[in-house]
Design a protein around this motif. Structure first.
Motif, mmCIF file in Angstrom:
data_model
loop_
_atom_site.group_PDB
_atom_site.id
_atom_site.type_symbol
_atom_site.label_atom_id
_atom_site.label_comp_id
_atom_site.label_asym_id
_atom_site.label_seq_id
_atom_site.Cartn_x
_atom_site.Cartn_y
_atom_site.Cartn_z
ATOM 1 N N THR A 12 0.826 -1.205 0.000
ATOM 2 C CA THR A 12 0.000 0.000 0.000
ATOM 3 C C THR A 12 0.860 1.254 0.000
ATOM 4 N N LEU A 13 1.878 1.293 0.853
ATOM 5 C CA LEU A 13 2.758 2.461 0.898
ATOM 6 C C LEU A 13 3.563 2.622 -0.388
ATOM 7 N N MET A 14 4.070 1.524 -0.918
ATOM 8 C CA MET A 14 4.838 1.572 -2.157
ATOM 9 C C MET A 14 3.969 2.058 -3.313
ATOM 10 N N ILE A 15 2.775 1.530 -3.425
ATOM 11 C CA ILE A 15 1.863 1.922 -4.495
ATOM 12 C C ILE A 15 1.441 3.381 -4.323
ATOM 13 N N LEU A 16 1.211 3.791 -3.100
ATOM 14 C CA LEU A 16 0.847 5.175 -2.825
ATOM 15 C C LEU A 16 1.926 6.131 -3.346
ATOM 16 N N ILE A 17 3.169 5.878 -2.973
ATOM 17 C CA ILE A 17 4.274 6.740 -3.393
ATOM 18 C C ILE A 17 4.474 6.683 -4.906
ATOM 19 N N SER A 51 -6.437 1.447 -9.545
ATOM 20 C CA SER A 51 -6.083 0.418 -10.528
ATOM 21 C C SER A 51 -4.892 -0.418 -10.074
ATOM 22 N N ALA A 52 -3.896 0.229 -9.507
ATOM 23 C CA ALA A 52 -2.642 -0.453 -9.182
ATOM 24 C C ALA A 52 -2.735 -1.328 -7.937
ATOM 25 N N TRP A 53 -3.498 -0.914 -6.930
ATOM 26 C CA TRP A 53 -3.513 -1.645 -5.663
ATOM 27 C C TRP A 53 -3.979 -3.095 -5.813
ATOM 28 N N PRO A 54 -5.130 -3.349 -6.433
ATOM 29 C CA PRO A 54 -5.534 -4.759 -6.535
ATOM 30 C C PRO A 54 -4.594 -5.590 -7.410
ATOM 31 N N VAL A 55 -4.043 -4.979 -8.439
ATOM 32 C CA VAL A 55 -3.100 -5.714 -9.293
ATOM 33 C C VAL A 55 -1.882 -6.127 -8.470
ATOM 34 N N ALA A 56 -1.325 -5.190 -7.721
ATOM 35 C CA ALA A 56 -0.141 -5.490 -6.915
ATOM 36 C C ALA A 56 -0.438 -6.530 -5.843
ATOM 37 N N VAL A 57 -1.570 -6.418 -5.190
ATOM 38 C CA VAL A 57 -1.925 -7.379 -4.134
ATOM 39 C C VAL A 57 -2.096 -8.783 -4.720
ATOM 40 N N LEU A 58 -2.653 -8.878 -5.904
ATOM 41 C CA LEU A 58 -2.847 -10.191 -6.533
ATOM 42 C C LEU A 58 -1.550 -10.774 -7.081
ATOM 43 N N ILE A 59 -0.679 -9.935 -7.636
ATOM 44 C CA ILE A 59 0.511 -10.439 -8.311
ATOM 45 C C ILE A 59 1.709 -10.588 -7.368
ATOM 46 N N ALA A 60 1.738 -9.878 -6.246
ATOM 47 C CA ALA A 60 2.891 -9.926 -5.331
ATOM 48 C C ALA A 60 3.231 -11.340 -4.858
ATOM 49 N N PRO A 61 2.262 -12.151 -4.436
ATOM 50 C CA PRO A 61 2.616 -13.509 -4.005
ATOM 51 C C PRO A 61 3.223 -14.359 -5.131
ATOM 52 N N VAL A 62 2.752 -14.159 -6.334
ATOM 53 C CA VAL A 62 3.287 -14.907 -7.482
ATOM 54 C C VAL A 62 4.736 -14.503 -7.736
ATOM 55 N N ILE A 63 5.004 -13.203 -7.701
ATOM 56 C CA ILE A 63 6.364 -12.716 -7.927
ATOM 57 C C ILE A 63 7.283 -13.162 -6.787
ATOM 58 N N LYS A 64 6.793 -13.090 -5.559
ATOM 59 C CA LYS A 64 7.603 -13.516 -4.404
ATOM 60 C C LYS A 64 7.991 -14.986 -4.527
ATOM 61 N N LYS A 65 7.043 -15.825 -4.917
ATOM 62 C CA LYS A 65 7.307 -17.253 -5.102
ATOM 63 C C LYS A 65 8.316 -17.483 -6.236
ATOM 64 N N PHE A 66 8.135 -16.783 -7.349
ATOM 65 C CA PHE A 66 9.048 -16.888 -8.490
ATOM 66 C C PHE A 66 10.474 -16.499 -8.095
ATOM 67 N N VAL A 67 10.606 -15.382 -7.404
ATOM 68 C CA VAL A 67 11.926 -14.906 -6.986
ATOM 69 C C VAL A 67 12.558 -15.895 -6.002
ATOM 70 N N SER A 68 11.788 -16.406 -5.068
ATOM 71 C CA SER A 68 12.314 -17.361 -4.091
ATOM 72 C C SER A 68 12.850 -18.619 -4.767
ATOM 73 N N LYS A 69 12.173 -19.049 -5.823
ATOM 74 C CA LYS A 69 12.596 -20.258 -6.543
ATOM 75 C C LYS A 69 13.792 -20.021 -7.436
ATOM 76 N N ASN A 70 13.876 -18.853 -8.049
ATOM 77 C CA ASN A 70 14.839 -18.630 -9.132
ATOM 78 C C ASN A 70 16.033 -17.747 -8.799
ATOM 79 N N VAL A 71 16.023 -17.087 -7.672
ATOM 80 C CA VAL A 71 17.152 -16.225 -7.327
ATOM 81 C C VAL A 71 17.797 -16.776 -6.056
ATOM 82 N N LYS A 72 19.066 -17.090 -6.190
ATOM 83 C CA LYS A 72 19.808 -17.669 -5.064
ATOM 84 C C LYS A 72 20.767 -16.647 -4.498
#
Length: 72
Positions: A12-17, A51-72
């Motif tokens: 929320t804070l990131m999207i706000l700024i 527009s941005a808040w729901p998109v970020a809330v929905l996509i953040a877990p997917v990106i977090k999972k992707f990064v956790s799997k692919n970035v060491k």
């Protein structure tokens, strides 16, 4: 504070700024500092944030999972 709550506050804070900065630049580039600039900017910002808040809330877990799997 739990991890999920922290993530929502962070997003929320990131999207706000981000939306404030981007909508300011876009409004300035399109209209300049003319009469009614603040109202145009706030309208652009509100649309961007809503527009941005729901998109970020929905996509953040997917990106977090992707990064956790692919970035060491």
């Amino acid at each position: 504070m739990n991890s999920k709550k922290q993530m929502l506050v962070f997003l929320t804070l990131m999207i706000l700024i981000m939306t404030i900065v981007v909508s300011f630049i876009g409004t300035y580039m399109n209209f300049g500092f003319e009469s009614g600039f603040a109202m145009l900017w706030m309208k652009a910002w509100s649309i961007a944030f809503i527009s941005a808040w729901p998109v970020a809330v929905l996509i953040a877990p997917v990106i977090k999972k992707f990064v956790s799997k692919n970035v060491k």
